[in-house]
Design a protein around this motif. Structure first.
Motif, PDB file in Angstrom:
ATOM      1  N   ARG A 175      -4.495   6.342  -2.584  1.00  0.00           N
ATOM      2  CA  ARG A 175      -5.256   6.800  -1.435  1.00  0.00           C
ATOM      3  C   ARG A 175      -4.492   6.628  -0.126  1.00  0.00           C
ATOM      4  NH1 ARG A 175     -10.109   4.402  -3.861  1.00  0.00           N
ATOM      5  NH2 ARG A 175     -11.299   6.093  -4.755  1.00  0.00           N
ATOM      6  N   ASP A 176      -4.771   7.552   0.826  1.00  0.00           N
ATOM      7  CA  ASP A 176      -4.210   7.429   2.163  1.00  0.00           C
ATOM      8  C   ASP A 176      -4.878   6.245   2.864  1.00  0.00           C
ATOM      9  OD1 ASP A 176      -2.628   9.660   1.818  1.00  0.00           O
ATOM     10  OD2 ASP A 176      -4.162  11.034   2.565  1.00  0.00           O
ATOM     11  N   HIS A 177      -4.144   5.645   3.791  1.00  0.00           N
ATOM     12  CA  HIS A 177      -4.704   4.543   4.571  1.00  0.00           C
ATOM     13  C   HIS A 177      -4.689   4.937   6.044  1.00  0.00           C
ATOM     14  CE1 HIS A 177      -4.947   1.713   1.234  1.00  0.00           C
ATOM     15  NE2 HIS A 177      -3.772   2.160   0.844  1.00  0.00           N
ATOM     16  N   ALA A 178      -5.832   4.806   6.675  1.00  0.00           N
ATOM     17  CA  ALA A 178      -5.952   5.172   8.077  1.00  0.00           C
ATOM     18  C   ALA A 178      -5.346   4.102   8.972  1.00  0.00           C
ATOM     19  CB  ALA A 178      -7.425   5.378   8.429  1.00  0.00           C
ATOM     20  N   SER A 195      -8.204   1.633   9.788  1.00  0.00           N
ATOM     21  CA  SER A 195      -8.883   1.552   8.493  1.00  0.00           C
ATOM     22  C   SER A 195     -10.134   0.690   8.572  1.00  0.00           C
ATOM     23  CB  SER A 195      -7.939   0.980   7.441  1.00  0.00           C
ATOM     24  OG  SER A 195      -7.658  -0.380   7.717  1.00  0.00           O
ATOM     25  N   SER A 246     -11.152  -1.202   6.026  1.00  0.00           N
ATOM     26  CA  SER A 246     -10.846  -2.469   5.367  1.00  0.00           C
ATOM     27  C   SER A 246     -10.119  -3.441   6.290  1.00  0.00           C
ATOM     28  CB  SER A 246     -10.003  -2.225   4.111  1.00  0.00           C
ATOM     29  OG  SER A 246      -8.802  -1.553   4.440  1.00  0.00           O
ATOM     30  N   ASP A 272       3.810  -1.184   4.003  1.00  0.00           N
ATOM     31  CA  ASP A 272       2.640  -1.755   3.356  1.00  0.00           C
ATOM     32  C   ASP A 272       3.080  -2.388   2.039  1.00  0.00           C
ATOM     33  OD1 ASP A 272       0.064  -2.462   2.994  1.00  0.00           O
ATOM     34  OD2 ASP A 272      -0.740  -0.442   2.710  1.00  0.00           O
ATOM     35  N   LYS A 274     -14.952   9.002   0.746  1.00  0.00           N
ATOM     36  CA  LYS A 274     -14.197   8.842   1.993  1.00  0.00           C
ATOM     37  C   LYS A 274     -15.072   9.273   3.168  1.00  0.00           C
ATOM     38  CE  LYS A 274     -10.025  10.674   4.273  1.00  0.00           C
ATOM     39  NZ  LYS A 274      -8.831  11.548   4.063  1.00  0.00           N
ATOM     40  N   GLU A 290      -7.324   9.366  12.333  1.00  0.00           N
ATOM     41  CA  GLU A 290      -6.944   8.023  11.883  1.00  0.00           C
ATOM     42  C   GLU A 290      -8.135   7.087  11.723  1.00  0.00           C
ATOM     43  OE1 GLU A 290      -4.168   6.981  10.814  1.00  0.00           O
ATOM     44  OE2 GLU A 290      -2.851   8.626  11.364  1.00  0.00           O
ATOM     45  N   GLY A 304     -12.444   5.696   5.973  1.00  0.00           N
ATOM     46  CA  GLY A 304     -12.376   4.648   4.962  1.00  0.00           C
ATOM     47  C   GLY A 304     -13.174   5.050   3.737  1.00  0.00           C
ATOM     48  N   THR A 305     -12.864   4.475   2.598  1.00  0.00           N
ATOM     49  CA  THR A 305     -13.517   4.832   1.340  1.00  0.00           C
ATOM     50  C   THR A 305     -14.480   3.728   0.915  1.00  0.00           C
ATOM     51  OG1 THR A 305     -11.567   6.088   0.654  1.00  0.00           O
ATOM     52  CG2 THR A 305     -13.147   5.503  -1.054  1.00  0.00           C
ATOM     53  N   GLN A 355     -16.356  -3.675   8.225  1.00  0.00           N
ATOM     54  CA  GLN A 355     -15.925  -2.690   7.239  1.00  0.00           C
ATOM     55  C   GLN A 355     -17.109  -1.845   6.776  1.00  0.00           C
ATOM     56  OE1 GLN A 355     -14.208  -4.384   3.696  1.00  0.00           O
ATOM     57  NE2 GLN A 355     -13.707  -2.399   2.793  1.00  0.00           N
TER      58      GLN A 355
END
Length: 401
Positions: A8-11, A14, A16, A36, A116, A130, A133-134, A167
């Motif tokens: 998965r892409d990370h913003a 994010s 999280s 990362d 998402k 940007e 989140g999932t 979150q």
């Protein structure tokens, strides 16, 4: 839909990592160019999340994910070295919680698993893409919105609270923007399910206005983060997963100050001072380890770190061919073969893993007890019950009788 957790892409902003960038907005730009990293614990959590997602979808939408498909997926998952049969039990606990919540509602809710959610409208201009989140599980029914997060960590120190959890509140913001056109949402219910911990369920509810007010705060902090004038707030939880934590000057200065700027020291310190200093210095040891790891990495890359160098650590001897060596020893008559081997049973945990949690419990559960762990120091906010060696009046009276 399935199995893409690790890719998965990370913003930048994010969900999280919200606890970090909301508290320390300067970390957003500071860490963005650092790579990362992952760990076995994270990979194990990813595997468990994939199974949890399939089970949740099967419960609500069996036509999408059938039991047969889950059985096949589990067979493949068992080939992963991080697989543990306990995942079957813990993911059941998570899905059971979702089921229990849904069954209390007037009708079956809409459920989105691993969805998402976009909260880009709360991001600064140019950074709208940007903010996403999932969420593990989102449900909506009538006026109620539910956000349920599955945590697979097993350390009591990693216990997460749902109360004002940034979150989950960001997920709720994103979900509300989509659901508000179809549902008259007024209540938001947040929950954390950590099945590997005792009392691992945390719940909190609030009004939708509280979530929208939080959105205003997010907008202010996100704008500050990219303004070039953001401040830094180093701390144990804030720095824990920040990619710049080893070389962040604010964290370095903070920990050096805590370690060395103690003022005039009296001959003996009081218990209050013990508590205060432990609290002030709780990140110092962790920071030293982070700094050492970073310095070693730089030295190994051929870069200079003043006063330090990478050297070979203490080695150990090993066989090039153990079977051949032991065979030669016994055949030469130097030693009896029985002396070379020690018959030791597997540990309880190893046997349970080999047999399977359910079969193990059914077969020998009656012979298993859980012994109390050794005393360990924890912050006062920890939910575990305090213990003491002090004998109470009631206990003393019982002993006299």
């Amino acid at each position: 839909m399935m199995g893409g957790h690790a890719e998965r892409d990370h913003a930048l902003f994010s969900a999280s990592g919200a606890h970090r960038w909301l508290e320390c907005p300067g970390s957003i730009l500071l860490e963005k160019d650092f790579p990362d990293t992952s760990s076995d614990a994270a990979a194990e959590g990813t595997l468990a999340h994939e199974l949890a997602e399939m089970k949740a979808v099967n419960y609500f939408y069996p036509a999408v994910i059938s039991k047969k498909k889950i059985t096949y997926a589990v067979k493949k998952m068992k080939e992963n070295e991080l697989w543990d049969d306990e995942m079957l039990v813990h993911t059941d606990t998570y899905v059971d919680y979702i089921r229990d919540v849904s069954m209390k509602l007037p009708s079956q809710p809409r459920m989105d698993a691993e969805h998402k959610w976009d909260y880009g409208k709360y991001m600064p201009p140019g950074y709208e893409a940007e903010g996403f989140g999932t969420a593990d599980c989102t449900m909506v029914q009538g006026e109620k919105l539910f956000v349920i997060d599955f945590k697979y960590g097993k350390s009591p120190d990693g216990r997460v609270s749902a109360e004002h959890n940034p979150q989950l509140m960001l997920y709720a913001l994103g979900a509300y923007e989509v659901y508000k056109l179809l549902y008259p949402i007024k209540e938001v219910h947040l929950a954390i399910v950590q099945p590997r911990l005792t009392d691992g369920i945390s719940e909190w509810e609030c009004g939708i206005n509280d979530i929208l007010e939080f959105g205003g705060y997010v907008k202010e902090r996100a704008a500050l983060a990219v303004s070039g004038n953001a401040g830094y707030s180093p701390g144990v939880k804030t720095c824990k997963y920040c990619r710049a934590r080893a070389v962040c000057r604010a964290r370095s200065d903070h920990n050096v100050k805590q370690a060395f700027t103690l003022g005039e020291m009296p001959p003996l310190i009081t218990n209050n001072e013990v508590g205060e200093r432990l609290m002030a210095m709780r990140d110092v040891v962790t920071y030293q380890k982070d700094l050492q790891d970073y310095a070693l990495k730089e030295c190994l890359a051929g870069k200079e770190v003043q006063g330090w160098k990478a050297v070979e650590g203490k080695g150990k001897r090993d066989w090039t061919n153990q079977d051949a060596a032991l065979s030669k020893l016994t055949k030469s008559g130097v030693i009896e073969e029985e002396v070379l081997w020690e018959k030791v049973p597997l540990t309880l945990a190893q046997i349970e893993k080999a047999v399977g949690a359910k079969d193990f419990h059914d077969a020998v559960g009656e012979f298993v007890i859980k012994k109390a762990g050794a005393p360990t120091l924890a912050e006062e906010s920890d939910k575990r019950k305090a213990i003491t060696n002090k004998v109470t009046a009631e206990e003393a009276f019982k002993e006299e009788k």
